[in-house]
Design an enzyme around this catalytic site. Structure first.
Site, PDB file in Angstrom:
ATOM      1  N   SER A 155       4.965  11.648 -32.527  1.00 36.39           N
ATOM      2  CA  SER A 155       3.742  12.264 -32.063  1.00 36.39           C
ATOM      3  C   SER A 155       3.477  12.073 -30.567  1.00 36.39           C
ATOM      4  O   SER A 155       2.672  12.818 -29.996  1.00 36.39           O
ATOM      5  CB  SER A 155       2.536  11.726 -32.845  1.00 36.39           C
ATOM      6  N   LYS A 164      -1.341   8.616 -23.746  1.00 37.57           N
ATOM      7  CA  LYS A 164      -1.471   9.438 -24.959  1.00 37.57           C
ATOM      8  C   LYS A 164      -2.955   9.544 -25.296  1.00 37.57           C
ATOM      9  O   LYS A 164      -3.673   8.541 -25.232  1.00 37.57           O
ATOM     10  CB  LYS A 164      -0.701   8.737 -26.091  1.00 37.57           C
ATOM     11  N   SER A 188       6.942   7.341 -33.557  1.00 34.44           N
ATOM     12  CA  SER A 188       6.307   8.257 -32.607  1.00 34.44           C
ATOM     13  C   SER A 188       6.498   7.950 -31.136  1.00 34.44           C
ATOM     14  O   SER A 188       6.126   8.770 -30.297  1.00 34.44           O
ATOM     15  CB  SER A 188       4.807   8.342 -32.886  1.00 34.44           C
TER      16      SER A 188
HETATM   17  N1  GLN Z   1       6.143  11.353 -37.723  1.00 30.90           N
HETATM   18  C1  GLN Z   1       5.473  10.305 -38.428  1.00 30.90           C
HETATM   19  C2  GLN Z   1       4.259  10.845 -39.125  1.00 30.90           C
HETATM   20  O1  GLN Z   1       4.070  11.998 -39.130  1.00 30.90           O
HETATM   21  C3  GLN Z   1       5.183   9.152 -37.535  1.00 30.90           C
HETATM   22  C4  GLN Z   1       4.125   9.402 -36.578  1.00 30.90           C
HETATM   23  C5  GLN Z   1       3.807   8.204 -35.760  1.00 30.90           C
HETATM   24  O2  GLN Z   1       4.625   7.280 -35.586  1.00 30.90           O
HETATM   25  N2  GLN Z   1       2.589   8.166 -35.279  1.00 30.90           N
HETATM   26  O3  GLN Z   1       3.492  10.145 -39.686  1.00 30.90           O
END
Ligand code: GLN
Length: 531
Positions: free
Chosen positions: A171, A95, A195
């Site tokens: 994400s 990532k 995420s």
């Molecule tokens: N979808 C969540 C957010 O927007 C979690 C994202 C994540 O775990 N990095 O913050």
């Protein structure tokens, strides 16, 4: 099945035995990338072409040359009879939130677009030392803020390999899409509210959020430091277990990395679930969200097929000898998203202060008078909408007079959520669970554009995952079948602190018991004609 679609463990074994070379595996994998991925993400990408719509677009940066050097090194070590480590020649993606020495590291943001990492994250080093071959950096929501990968500043946007009209989740969407389409066996992601697990569920792969502190964060671009957990995405549970064994452990460069020895997570993974107590909770069988007009919390049952997939998984585990314990109370998980909204924004806004046009990456090219205007212009041009929203929210909710009303309260809720988990996992308590079984997401992958733009609704994709982040406990998502529309669904296993080995054991038992299910033979749309 193509050779490169084998599990990482088998590929590493063949390479270590000399049946395959790391270079052959790399070449075949790069061919796959060329077939399915399309152009890598760029800033200011022009119009989406017809061709873009038929490709996955997992990558922001492909590091083929660097990968060749790695593969050559692995092959040379094998020729010399040296130990290459357990991930010998295994292709992996990272990532683009992790520093990889000498490679552009963007966090999918314009503000880091010109930044080349001067060092590698500790866990990236560990993976490479174990023989892994890094294919490149994959896409994500900008700074990991999102659940669909659509907020990346780099496009074309990553698509779900199972249905190219749909999002891969986020994400860590590039990571999940890459693993699902055979662009590397493994991927390194991060999970702050879901995420890793949510995109894993959307793309039909395994995703692990380890216990907070199990894995070093040194060299990971910070989102919400008290919640961030790096972890593996993989084709199956054993591969994820192997990858975590390599990554986890204390790190003198990260004082929050726990000074606890790391077990070999593969050892005993096949011991089965006989006698284990696995819980089901009604609190994880519905979703709750605020009605913005009235402020009231609306509760809705989960989609039938999502709930049924979890119940079917419970039946499978029961048949394998586990005791299923129903009606587990986790009453505070319903406040997980509201509390996360506050805590994650406060920490995000604080972590974004460092991007000022001086230390890293982007600086405004327009005219400015003095330092403050340079800061302002750089941040105005460099950050996308979502980071800006999070800065505003985070600053607001932690400001003097509001700190108590929002931030302190959210921290209190967080403690209550953790206490709920401690109670149900307590070996001397009323429930004595080894693991909790829940659906991973409220829905399968949604269509691109359907939710993007509504950052509150987007946040609710993490409703079933976020509480494990608040509590710091480990959780894993494993594929559990396909929806009526042929989209992957996932179930989640949550355990007490440092019980990753238990979760792998349960996941492995489930995988074994369902190995011959029809849905396991269905391939993602993008691979339909690939081999
Ligand atoms: N979808 C969540 C957010 O927007 C979690 C994202 C994540 O775990 N990095 O913050």
């Amino acid at each position: 099945m193509a050779l490169i679609d084998l599990p990482a463990i088998e590929i590493a074994k063949k390479i270590r035995q000399g049946d395959l070379s790391a270079m052959d595996v790399l070449d075949a994998t790069l061919t796959r990338v060329a077939e399915v991925d399309g152009r890598p993400g760029t800033l200011d990408y022009d119009e989406i072409t017809k061709d873009d719509e038929t490709k996955v677009h997992a990558f922001i940066t492909l590091t083929a040359e660097r990968a060749r050097q790695q593969a050559e090194r692995v092959d040379a070590m094998i020729d010399a009879g040296e130990d290459t480590g357990p991930l010998a020649g295994v292709p992996i993606t990272i990532k683009d939130l992790f520093c990889v020495k000498g490679v552009r590291t963007t966090a999918a943001s314009r503000i880091l677009s010109g930044f080349t990492a001067p060092y590698s994250a500790t866990i990236v080093e560990r993976l490479e030392d174990a023989g892994a071959v890094i294919l490149g950096k994959v896409n994500l929501d900008e700074f990991a803020y999102g659940s669909s990968t659509e907020s990346s500043a780099f496009g074309p946007t990553t698509r779900n390999p199972w249905d190219l009209e749909r999002v891969p989740g986020g994400s860590s969407g590039g990571s999940a899409a890459a693993v699902a389409s055979g662009q590397g066996c493994l991927s390194l992601g991060t999970d702050t509210g879901g995420s890793i697990r949510q995109p894993a569920a959307f793309c039909g792969v395994v995703g692990v959020k380890p216990t907070y502190g199990r894995v070093s964060r040194y060299g990971t671009i910070a989102f919400a430091s008290s919640l961030d957990c790096p972890g593996p995405l993989a084709r199956n549970v054993s591969d994820a277990a192997l990858m975590l064994s390599v990554m986890a452990g204390p790190d003198p460069r990260d004082s929050t990395a726990a000074a606890r020895p790391v077990p070999d997570y593969l050892e005993g993974i096949d011991r089965g679930v006989k006698g284990m107590r696995i819980g089901l909770s009604p609190d994880y069988m519905h979703i709750a969200f605020p009605d913005f007009a009235t402020g009231e919390i609306i509760t809705e049952d989960l989609a039938g097929e999502i709930r049924d997939a979890a119940l079917r998984a419970a039946d499978v585990l029961a048949a394998a000898g586990a005791e299923i314990v129903e009606n587990i109370p986790l009453p505070n998980s319903v406040f997980g998203i509201p509390a996360y909204f506050v805590i994650s924004r406060v920490e995000a806004s604080s972590n974004l202060h460092r991007f000022d046009g001086v230390k890293y990456g982007y600086r405004s090219r327009s005219d400015y008078q003095g330092l403050h205007e340079m800061y302002r212009k750089t941040r105005a041009e460099g950050f996308g909408l979502e980071p800006k929203l999070r800065i505003l929210m985070g600053m607001y909710m932690s400001a003097g007079q509001l700190n108590k009303q929002y931030y302190q309260r959210a921290l209190g809720i967080r403690r209550m959520i953790r206490a709920d988990f401690q109670a149900v996992f307590d070996p001397a308590g009323a429930y004595r669970l080894d693991a909790l079984l829940t659906p991973t997401t409220p829905t399968p992958a949604f269509k691109m554009g359907d939710i993007f733009g509504d950052s509150t609704l987007m946040q609710y994709a993490d409703q079933l995952t976020v509480s494990a982040n608040h509590a710091g406990v480990p959780a894993i998502s494993i594929p559990s079948g396909l929806s009526a529309q042929g989209l992957p669904m996932g179930v989640q296993l949550i355990g007490p602190d440092y019980a990753e080995a238990t979760l792998f054991r349960v996941g492995y038992a489930y995988e074994q018991a369902t190995a011959h299910d029809d849905w396991r033979r269905v391939k993602p749309q993008i691979l339909g004609e690939a081999d």
